[in-house]
Design a protein around this motif. Structure first.
Motif, mmCIF file in Angstrom:
data_model
loop_
_atom_site.group_PDB
_atom_site.id
_atom_site.type_symbol
_atom_site.label_atom_id
_atom_site.label_comp_id
_atom_site.label_asym_id
_atom_site.label_seq_id
_atom_site.Cartn_x
_atom_site.Cartn_y
_atom_site.Cartn_z
ATOM 1 N N VAL A 69 0.882 -1.244 0.028
ATOM 2 C CA VAL A 69 -0.012 0.084 -0.086
ATOM 3 C C VAL A 69 0.802 1.180 0.139
ATOM 4 O O VAL A 69 2.090 1.239 0.591
ATOM 5 N N LEU A 70 0.507 2.303 -0.848
ATOM 6 C CA LEU A 70 1.074 3.386 -0.833
ATOM 7 C C LEU A 70 1.190 4.291 0.592
ATOM 8 O O LEU A 70 -0.165 4.191 1.138
ATOM 9 N N LYS A 71 2.128 4.747 0.935
ATOM 10 C CA LYS A 71 1.963 5.594 2.193
ATOM 11 C C LYS A 71 0.725 6.493 2.201
ATOM 12 O O LYS A 71 0.370 6.995 3.341
ATOM 13 N N SER A 72 0.664 7.175 1.078
ATOM 14 C CA SER A 72 -0.410 8.206 1.151
ATOM 15 C C SER A 72 -1.933 7.665 0.841
ATOM 16 O O SER A 72 -2.867 8.389 0.954
ATOM 17 N N ASN A 73 -2.031 6.329 0.825
ATOM 18 C CA ASN A 73 -3.399 5.614 0.803
ATOM 19 C C ASN A 73 -3.774 5.449 2.181
ATOM 20 O O ASN A 73 -3.457 4.625 3.031
ATOM 21 N N PRO A 74 -5.094 6.068 2.124
ATOM 22 C CA PRO A 74 -5.740 5.979 3.601
ATOM 23 C C PRO A 74 -6.276 4.265 3.834
ATOM 24 O O PRO A 74 -6.704 4.359 4.947
ATOM 25 N N ALA A 75 -6.404 3.802 2.795
ATOM 26 C CA ALA A 75 -6.849 2.432 3.002
ATOM 27 C C ALA A 75 -5.800 1.570 3.872
ATOM 28 O O ALA A 75 -6.327 0.482 4.385
ATOM 29 N N ARG A 76 -4.730 2.007 4.282
ATOM 30 C CA ARG A 76 -3.907 1.242 5.163
ATOM 31 C C ARG A 76 -4.571 1.083 6.701
ATOM 32 O O ARG A 76 -4.560 0.248 6.916
ATOM 33 N N SER A 77 -5.341 1.999 7.170
ATOM 34 C CA SER A 77 -5.868 1.946 8.158
ATOM 35 C C SER A 77 -7.083 0.761 8.333
ATOM 36 O O SER A 77 -7.257 0.149 9.105
ATOM 37 N N LEU A 78 -7.893 0.758 7.011
ATOM 38 C CA LEU A 78 -8.756 -0.602 6.723
ATOM 39 C C LEU A 78 -7.767 -1.723 7.225
ATOM 40 O O LEU A 78 -8.426 -2.624 7.687
ATOM 41 N N TYR A 79 -6.724 -1.814 6.369
ATOM 42 C CA TYR A 79 -5.954 -3.202 6.259
ATOM 43 C C TYR A 79 -5.741 -3.369 7.832
ATOM 44 O O TYR A 79 -5.573 -4.551 8.206
ATOM 45 N N GLU A 80 -5.108 -2.452 8.521
ATOM 46 C CA GLU A 80 -4.783 -2.777 9.815
ATOM 47 C C GLU A 80 -5.872 -3.144 10.773
ATOM 48 O O GLU A 80 -5.864 -4.219 11.503
#
Length: 65
Positions: free
Chosen positions: A35-46
């Protein structure tokens, strides 16, 4: 996976990832993603159990726990 803006925040991504994780669990497989650092989906993945396993200049590698 990418969703058009009109389909984001409707639970679609969560359901798709949950299905992938369930299938992987049944098969004894691991699920990884980047995931790109700028992608807010990171919180979803976490929230779905992924943790960061590596970091580069632009993004993160993540694996489901």
């Amino acid at each position: 996976m990418q969703l058009l803006p009109a389909y984001r925040r409707a639970g679609i991504g969560s359901r798709l990832i949950a299905e992938v994780l369930a299938e992987a669990r049944d098969q004894g497989a691991r699920v990884s993603l980047s995931v790109l650092k700028s992608n807010p989906a990171r919180s979803l993945y976490e929230r779905l159990g992924f943790t960061v396993t590596a970091e580069c200049e632009n993004g993160y590698s993540m694996r489901a726990g």
